[in-house]
Motif scaffolding. Structure first.
Motif, PDB file in Angstrom:
ATOM      1  N   GLY A 101       9.714  18.844  -6.314  1.00 53.26           N
ATOM      2  CA  GLY A 101      10.228  19.103  -4.973  1.00 53.26           C
ATOM      3  C   GLY A 101       9.160  19.178  -3.907  1.00 53.26           C
ATOM      4  O   GLY A 101       9.375  19.775  -2.847  1.00 53.26           O
ATOM      5  N   ASN A 102       8.015  18.581  -4.158  1.00 51.98           N
ATOM      6  CA  ASN A 102       6.960  18.540  -3.158  1.00 51.98           C
ATOM      7  C   ASN A 102       6.937  17.197  -2.443  1.00 51.98           C
ATOM      8  O   ASN A 102       7.453  16.192  -2.947  1.00 51.98           O
ATOM      9  CB  ASN A 102       5.599  18.787  -3.812  1.00 51.98           C
ATOM     10  CG  ASN A 102       5.490  20.211  -4.324  1.00 51.98           C
ATOM     11  OD1 ASN A 102       5.973  21.144  -3.697  1.00 51.98           O
ATOM     12  ND2 ASN A 102       4.883  20.360  -5.502  1.00 51.98           N
ATOM     13  N   ILE A 103       6.301  17.213  -1.298  1.00 46.14           N
ATOM     14  CA  ILE A 103       6.160  16.004  -0.494  1.00 46.14           C
ATOM     15  C   ILE A 103       4.756  15.465  -0.756  1.00 46.14           C
ATOM     16  O   ILE A 103       3.780  16.197  -0.631  1.00 46.14           O
ATOM     17  CB  ILE A 103       6.372  16.336   0.992  1.00 46.14           C
ATOM     18  CG1 ILE A 103       7.817  16.813   1.175  1.00 46.14           C
ATOM     19  CG2 ILE A 103       6.057  15.150   1.875  1.00 46.14           C
ATOM     20  CD1 ILE A 103       8.044  17.603   2.432  1.00 46.14           C
ATOM     21  N   CYS A 104       4.655  14.189  -1.130  1.00 47.14           N
ATOM     22  CA  CYS A 104       3.383  13.680  -1.675  1.00 47.14           C
ATOM     23  C   CYS A 104       2.821  12.489  -0.919  1.00 47.14           C
ATOM     24  O   CYS A 104       1.645  12.160  -1.065  1.00 47.14           O
ATOM     25  CB  CYS A 104       3.577  13.281  -3.120  1.00 47.14           C
ATOM     26  SG  CYS A 104       4.218  14.636  -4.107  1.00 47.14           S
ATOM     27  N   ALA A 105       3.662  11.775  -0.189  1.00 38.89           N
ATOM     28  CA  ALA A 105       3.166  10.616   0.540  1.00 38.89           C
ATOM     29  C   ALA A 105       4.148  10.361   1.654  1.00 38.89           C
ATOM     30  O   ALA A 105       5.350  10.650   1.513  1.00 38.89           O
ATOM     31  CB  ALA A 105       3.047   9.401  -0.373  1.00 38.89           C
ATOM     32  N   LEU A 106       3.636   9.830   2.748  1.00 36.60           N
ATOM     33  CA  LEU A 106       4.488   9.643   3.915  1.00 36.60           C
ATOM     34  C   LEU A 106       3.905   8.502   4.730  1.00 36.60           C
ATOM     35  O   LEU A 106       2.678   8.361   4.844  1.00 36.60           O
ATOM     36  CB  LEU A 106       4.496  10.948   4.722  1.00 36.60           C
ATOM     37  CG  LEU A 106       5.381  11.031   5.956  1.00 36.60           C
ATOM     38  CD1 LEU A 106       5.802  12.483   6.196  1.00 36.60           C
ATOM     39  CD2 LEU A 106       4.688  10.470   7.167  1.00 36.60           C
ATOM     40  N   GLN A 107       4.770   7.699   5.285  1.00 37.48           N
ATOM     41  CA  GLN A 107       4.316   6.630   6.171  1.00 37.48           C
ATOM     42  C   GLN A 107       5.318   6.484   7.295  1.00 37.48           C
ATOM     43  O   GLN A 107       6.490   6.216   7.056  1.00 37.48           O
ATOM     44  CB  GLN A 107       4.201   5.293   5.398  1.00 37.48           C
ATOM     45  CG  GLN A 107       3.713   4.120   6.224  1.00 37.48           C
ATOM     46  CD  GLN A 107       2.193   3.993   6.212  1.00 37.48           C
ATOM     47  OE1 GLN A 107       1.478   4.938   5.839  1.00 37.48           O
ATOM     48  NE2 GLN A 107       1.695   2.850   6.596  1.00 37.48           N
ATOM     49  N   ILE A 130       9.234   8.813   3.011  1.00 40.82           N
ATOM     50  CA  ILE A 130       8.693  10.042   2.445  1.00 40.82           C
ATOM     51  C   ILE A 130       8.893  10.016   0.935  1.00 40.82           C
ATOM     52  O   ILE A 130       9.996   9.775   0.451  1.00 40.82           O
ATOM     53  CB  ILE A 130       9.379  11.287   3.048  1.00 40.82           C
ATOM     54  CG1 ILE A 130       9.148  11.323   4.570  1.00 40.82           C
ATOM     55  CG2 ILE A 130       8.865  12.569   2.393  1.00 40.82           C
ATOM     56  CD1 ILE A 130       9.778  12.514   5.276  1.00 40.82           C
ATOM     57  N   GLU A 133      -0.378   9.002  -5.262  1.00 40.85           N
ATOM     58  CA  GLU A 133      -0.556  10.344  -4.692  1.00 40.85           C
ATOM     59  C   GLU A 133       0.304  11.397  -5.398  1.00 40.85           C
ATOM     60  O   GLU A 133      -0.037  12.571  -5.405  1.00 40.85           O
ATOM     61  CB  GLU A 133      -0.267  10.325  -3.188  1.00 40.85           C
ATOM     62  CG  GLU A 133      -1.233   9.479  -2.380  1.00 40.85           C
ATOM     63  CD  GLU A 133      -2.682   9.987  -2.447  1.00 40.85           C
ATOM     64  OE1 GLU A 133      -2.883  11.186  -2.620  1.00 40.85           O
ATOM     65  OE2 GLU A 133      -3.604   9.138  -2.335  1.00 40.85           O
ATOM     66  N   THR A 134       1.436  10.974  -5.958  1.00 40.15           N
ATOM     67  CA  THR A 134       2.221  11.914  -6.771  1.00 40.15           C
ATOM     68  C   THR A 134       1.572  12.127  -8.128  1.00 40.15           C
ATOM     69  O   THR A 134       2.043  12.953  -8.906  1.00 40.15           O
ATOM     70  CB  THR A 134       3.642  11.387  -7.016  1.00 40.15           C
ATOM     71  OG1 THR A 134       3.535  10.054  -7.545  1.00 40.15           O
ATOM     72  CG2 THR A 134       4.471  11.356  -5.753  1.00 40.15           C
ATOM     73  N   GLU A 135       0.540  11.352  -8.450  1.00 32.28           N
ATOM     74  CA  GLU A 135      -0.099  11.395  -9.768  1.00 32.28           C
ATOM     75  C   GLU A 135       0.918  11.170 -10.878  1.00 32.28           C
ATOM     76  O   GLU A 135       0.935  11.851 -11.896  1.00 32.28           O
ATOM     77  CB  GLU A 135      -0.862  12.716  -9.940  1.00 32.28           C
ATOM     78  CG  GLU A 135      -1.997  12.821  -8.923  1.00 32.28           C
ATOM     79  CD  GLU A 135      -2.715  14.159  -8.937  1.00 32.28           C
ATOM     80  OE1 GLU A 135      -2.508  14.921  -9.900  1.00 32.28           O
ATOM     81  OE2 GLU A 135      -3.476  14.425  -7.992  1.00 32.28           O
ATOM     82  N   ARG A 172       0.823  -1.213   0.000  1.00 32.36           N
ATOM     83  CA  ARG A 172       0.000   0.000   0.000  1.00 32.36           C
ATOM     84  C   ARG A 172       0.859   1.265   0.000  1.00 32.36           C
ATOM     85  O   ARG A 172       0.489   2.282  -0.586  1.00 32.36           O
ATOM     86  CB  ARG A 172      -0.962  -0.016   1.191  1.00 32.36           C
ATOM     87  CG  ARG A 172      -2.128  -0.988   0.947  1.00 32.36           C
ATOM     88  CD  ARG A 172      -3.087  -1.072   2.125  1.00 32.36           C
ATOM     89  NE  ARG A 172      -3.670   0.187   2.479  1.00 32.36           N
ATOM     90  CZ  ARG A 172      -4.749   0.736   1.912  1.00 32.36           C
ATOM     91  NH1 ARG A 172      -5.355   0.075   0.955  1.00 32.36           N
ATOM     92  NH2 ARG A 172      -5.196   1.904   2.301  1.00 32.36           N
ATOM     93  N   VAL A 173       2.032   1.194   0.646  1.00 36.32           N
ATOM     94  CA  VAL A 173       2.911   2.371   0.644  1.00 36.32           C
ATOM     95  C   VAL A 173       3.501   2.571  -0.758  1.00 36.32           C
ATOM     96  O   VAL A 173       3.569   3.692  -1.261  1.00 36.32           O
ATOM     97  CB  VAL A 173       3.993   2.228   1.731  1.00 36.32           C
ATOM     98  CG1 VAL A 173       5.084   3.272   1.551  1.00 36.32           C
ATOM     99  CG2 VAL A 173       3.350   2.347   3.114  1.00 36.32           C
ATOM    100  N   ARG A 182       0.646   4.006  -2.863  1.00 37.70           N
ATOM    101  CA  ARG A 182       0.314   5.414  -2.603  1.00 37.70           C
ATOM    102  C   ARG A 182       1.385   6.363  -3.113  1.00 37.70           C
ATOM    103  O   ARG A 182       1.082   7.471  -3.552  1.00 37.70           O
ATOM    104  CB  ARG A 182       0.098   5.632  -1.104  1.00 37.70           C
ATOM    105  CG  ARG A 182      -1.239   5.059  -0.641  1.00 37.70           C
ATOM    106  CD  ARG A 182      -1.761   5.793   0.582  1.00 37.70           C
ATOM    107  NE  ARG A 182      -0.874   5.605   1.708  1.00 37.70           N
ATOM    108  CZ  ARG A 182      -1.007   4.647   2.631  1.00 37.70           C
ATOM    109  NH1 ARG A 182      -2.003   3.776   2.547  1.00 37.70           N
ATOM    110  NH2 ARG A 182      -0.170   4.548   3.630  1.00 37.70           N
ATOM    111  N   ASN A 186       7.947  14.393  -5.320  1.00 38.48           N
ATOM    112  CA  ASN A 186       7.767  14.384  -6.780  1.00 38.48           C
ATOM    113  C   ASN A 186       8.822  15.255  -7.466  1.00 38.48           C
ATOM    114  O   ASN A 186       9.683  15.851  -6.798  1.00 38.48           O
ATOM    115  CB  ASN A 186       6.346  14.812  -7.142  1.00 38.48           C
ATOM    116  CG  ASN A 186       6.075  16.271  -6.842  1.00 38.48           C
ATOM    117  OD1 ASN A 186       6.978  17.026  -6.476  1.00 38.48           O
ATOM    118  ND2 ASN A 186       4.825  16.674  -6.989  1.00 38.48           N
TER     119      ASN A 186
END
Lengths: 238, 268, 238, 268, 238, 268
Positions: free
Chosen positions: B228-234, B222, B116-118, B108-109, B112, B225
């Protein structure tokens, strides 16, 4: 498509961006459980029941040196818009795991070797942020069960909606918003024990979102304490 | 058994002792990844594939692309499904059978991070709205474990997608029919890169080995994309992070991610 | 429909009727396994990993007088044209059983009571004859793991294609041909330990097919030995 | 327990001792089958059925025929599915629950014997190409075990198919509708006969009992068709055969099969 | 729609309202079972096999003070009009439970602590009243297995068809009739150990239906005894 | 453990001793139910819901209503499915996982009580005959156990159905489409009421607690409808009833049921 925020910064359910939904917690609601709590967090309606420390089945799961913690996060078939199959989904299994890990460093089980503490969570009605609300109830239920704890665990999400960082994302905001970040926090130890993120944030937004979520956790902490007071020290008296 | 337990214990003590001097047992800097090799096209029968070695952790990912029915209420989007499996030959502790919670979290990670980054523009994968879409199945098999399965699977999945070719389908009698010999590139929008870190005491280390994972207090993955954005984290593990540590981790994820992204984008 | 053989007796992939596909075997490819091998047999790409002798779980499967052998033949979802469901199919369970039986008289497990030797086979890419190729890799992986063996097990199929008995049936020939006969053979003991047949053969063709397959097994045996030599006696030196 | 183990051991010694004199414990010749009784029509609610006793091994097979969707890429063929189950009342060691590897092998060997001989002309079972075909479900239940389940299930399945009647379906509004009271014979092309042999030492014996199976080194099941060809084969057991033994087995399968085929074809 | 009863009170299969279908029972039909019976009850064709008392697996199910009884009621895929999936349905699991409870007070297992008696029932062909017929066979199979018993258990249904209370409802009557009431009865102890009802009855009809069913049980009891006599006292001689 | 076993034993002896004087341990008359509270609308996201407390036994039922395909051969009827689950937080002995035989029986008895009384006129729930109907899913979750789950689940299910609203669907392009904001009452024909009794020795008691169930010889659940008829019945437990006891039970079920029915019908 819902308009998620109006020109005055008021959200679709009438809240300000830094406002959590209504939260109420009731302690000790289940007769058979060793500890229990019922939470309403926005439209979330969630029961948590704790059993243990008790014998572990199957036995090979037992730890000779400590008690273990198990968690089950489960959604009732009627808890969501489309009827949910009662068998646990992969999503529920993952959430059970992160909730267990969020609680693990809070409970002190060294004095209960070869036992298990079971935390059962039932989502009777789901809204945005159900895993945080579930954790809030579970943490209170563990206290109600008399499990020794280093700290409470208080959880709340923040997110990005209509280009703003907002506290405590609800269902519509979760589905149509830009980011959702559930966070669980030990308020006295200052540690984040659950954190996830779905959605796109700049580094600055990331920081702000995290701080906002922790602010929410601190608000929830006060509600958790009040709920416990109500059961254990009626009328606020010690 | 006893002797191996003692060796494990000594190894742990060594790892902690070295960390207190800012060193790691395999000589890496705290924020260094292990050497990463990526080979694509390893499964010619798949539409895309990659074999990734991150130190001794090894993963093969295959991409299968075939027409499918869309999910209800998502009739204007193609299907993306990412799975992960730890093969029983990868690890003496792995067992055949339905996936446990660790493997479900892993899958699942990875999923995602891509979703989530599309990374993929799923709207370009519709054949007939509400009725027939292209499904992209990204299946990762771990062949050997030595820690940080999250990043190894994620890189293999991203590499397999970047290098895949999408077959062409025509609609005949309301049903999709393969057009032989015509393919296109997948609709890529960004390159997600996950970076997994472990906290051991007060130290944040990047890309932990299995030995380091055995010592860690908490874990964080983490995904960033191309912008330089943060898009998913676990976050994982039984202990927590301070807010300062989490901000530091996001900075590390961005800087380490930039290097990896270059390596991945060479595959396109 | 593909033409499976031209007028000169040349098959769809350019081979003669008595020719096996390209085979390459690499020994000791997996760090964590006690023994391992990777085989490419035509377009088959297969990994075999061996663990053990080690404790048996669940315990009631253990044999007090001998070690036991277990086998799992498994196909990756991306190994075939249509994506395969990862759960084991009935076909995979049957092939796991016949592979186990093909290896059982080759391994000597009397000295390891109450233990198990696990053979895990992963088909990364499937072509005709995957069970034979899997066996070839598994047999080498058992040697690599240091399991005592009476003999190598070498496997190769023969079949009937375009009315001719041919060696080593590939995927197109398997699907559109007339018969497929996978065979596993212990080359020094002269015993056939796996044999199956799907398709229609006269009694004469049956004999010829069996002999052809055994010829293939002997060719594979040389390749298996060479692969082991390469790992254990670099450059062919002892 | 102990006394029964001793009796088992003595029985095995006796079987081996007699075999060394070319004899079997129940007085049969090495290549003789046990007495075979076949009764058809035992389950009137099924479209075909048979109860087979091979010595003390006993099987009931029922055939159900109903419209179904064809398999993908096989839209020009009806569906044939053969299953087998060892009922828990058949054997003290049988257990309720999902089938183990022995039962899966049993079902698949019975299925292949019927499928590979092309007993049924599946092309005659299409109602609407690619959309609707006739499905034939052949389910065998073992009622009592005494060795050689392969042949007992195979004979029961073949007998049930030979004796079945195929209901007639008309197409109305693209859907099949049963035409009451009209049936036809199934499209039979050949009569498959499986013969199972065990190797004990250097001896090949036909139709082993459970006691003989407990002594056997290896097992082989060979299915032949009405033209005297060999169509399906499955070797089992933990030891092997020589090439000479395998050729001998094929000859035995053909000669024993001829007798059985006559008995089966009387049912048509 | 079938006419379930004609103007003379004759039912669709030719029976009077107080008449049971043809019943035949054969004892000891399975070689490997410790006890067994085969029943034909109308178009029902049912086998029952009993094993035990024997060791319990899994062991934690064992009772230190008594033997336990287990039951499995299972339908063959070909037993009903539409092919049945071989996996046990929820209906089969419920029927297994009520059959077990119907037999439980008849068997005396106090002298066999830590053991189990397994009753396996296979419905080869199903007709109305299969659970009663299954019980009738199981009860006889328990006697055949030498299990000590307080009483036989004899079962028969009654019901309401075409506004009349009738004995022993068949398949058509079950599907198109107004009520079905299966009953199991210990004829010497006078106790009803299984009873269910689906359908609508007035209180008076309820009484009449119950009495009618018990009358049927008594008829079945005679057939059960006769079947056992035939096996154990050939030609009726002791 | 030992001390709790002793307490259980003493409690049982007390229950039996009191019963011999015609009394119950909680002071009730033999044929009295515990106090019953019913609250509806507790799950606003469901189409109907109820929370029932029967003494300390507590149940929540939610009703979900959505379009579905009809069952084969039942194309002129809507779908009704009732399930029941004992949540693991309800009872220290309850375990997560697939339902055991007790829970399956519980669900099926609740289902039959509603189905056999024909509480809902399913013929009014057809959208397109044979193709699309309305499905009513009635899922009960036991939150706390203290005996007599049958009646508690049954009352919660009936209350949730009585209080539900049925959304309106229009047919567009052969598919049902929700009409927002328009709902109707469910097509109720009668109000089923189940009454569960336990036999302890020669005593018949109504609505047994968990402690009383631990002493009971046999159990019976009788469901009646608004016309005073008996519509469904389930006997349980390892011992039996005499015919006189069964007739007495039916009379008790009718008289107790009348009171409960009034309480339920106030919810409409």
């Amino acid at each position: 498509m819902t308009q998620l925020m109006n020109e005055n910064g008021i959200r679709c359910d009438g809240r300000r961006i830094d406002q959590i939904r209504n939260v109420s917690i009731k302690v000790g609601v289940l007769k058979n459980a060793d500890g229990s709590a019922y939470i309403e967090f926005g439209k979330n309606k969630i029961l948590a029941g704790v059993f243990g420390p008790r014998d572990v089945h199957p036995k090979h799961m037992a730890d000779q040196d400590s008690g273990i913690l198990r968690c089950r996060y489960h959604m009732s078939p009627f808890s969501v818009t489309e009827r949910k199959n009662p068998a646990p989904s992969r999503r529920e299994i993952e959430i059970s795991k992160v909730i267990k890990e969020a609680l693990q460093s809070a409970v002190i089980l060294k004095d209960f070797p070869r036992t298990v503490v079971d935390v059962f969570i039932e989502i009777l009605q789901a809204d945005g942020g159900s895993r945080c609300a579930a954790l809030d109830a579970a943490s209170v239920a563990l206290v109600d069960a008399g499990i020794p704890m280093r700290d409470m665990v208080s959880a709340c999400a923040a997110g990005k909606v209509a280009d703003k960082i907002v506290l405590d994302v609800n269902d519509e905001e979760d589905k149509e918003g830009q980011a959702d970040m559930p966070v669980a926090y030990m308020p006295n130890l200052g540690k984040i024990t659950l954190m996830q993120l779905d959605g796109i944030l700049t580094p600055d937004e990331y920081k702000k979102c995290l701080e906002t979520a922790i602010g929410g956790c601190k608000q929830v902490y006060e509600i958790q304490k009040k709920a416990l007071m109500e059961k254990y020290f009626k009328n606020g008296e010690a | 058994m006893t002797s191996s337990v003692i060796i494990e214990q000594l190894k742990r003590e060594k790892i902690l002792e070295l960390l207190s001097q800012g060193k790691r047992i395999d000589g890496r800097e705290l924020h260094d990844q292990r050497s990463l090799s990526i080979e694509t096209g390893v499964i010619p029968k798949a539409n895309g594939s990659a074999r990734v070695k991150l130190g001794d952790t090894e993963v093969v990912t295959g991409v299968k692309i075939q027409p499918d029915k869309p999910f209800p209420d998502l009739g204007d989007k193609g299907i993306l499904i990412c799975t992960a499996e730890i093969l029983p030959l990868a690890d003496p502790k792995a067992e055949p059978g339905p996936p446990g919670e660790e493997v479900i979290e892993l899958a699942r990670v990875v999923d995602r991070g891509i979703r989530e980054t599309e990374m993929l523009d799923l709207k370009q994968l519709v054949l007939i709205k509400d009725k027939s879409v292209i499904g992209i199945f990204v299946d990762s098999s771990v062949l050997n474990t030595d820690g940080n399965l999250f990043d190894a699977c994620s890189y293999a999945a991203v590499a397999a997608i970047l290098s895949c070719t999408v077959p062409k389908y025509e609609i005949k009698d309301d049903a999709p029919v393969l057009v032989e010999g015509v393919t296109s590139k997948p609709p890529i929008k960004t390159t997600p890169v996950s970076v997994t870190m472990a906290r051991i005491g007060d130290h944040i280390i990047v890309d932990p080995t299995a030995d380091e994972e055995a010592c860690m207090n908490a874990r964080i993955t983490i995904t960033t994309n191309s912008d330089g954005n943060i898009c998913a984290l676990q976050k994982g593990g039984s202990d927590g992070f301070t807010i300062e540590q989490l901000i530091k981790c996001s900075e590390i994820a961005l800087s380490v991610g930039t290097k990896i992204r270059k390596q991945l984008e060479q595959l396109m």
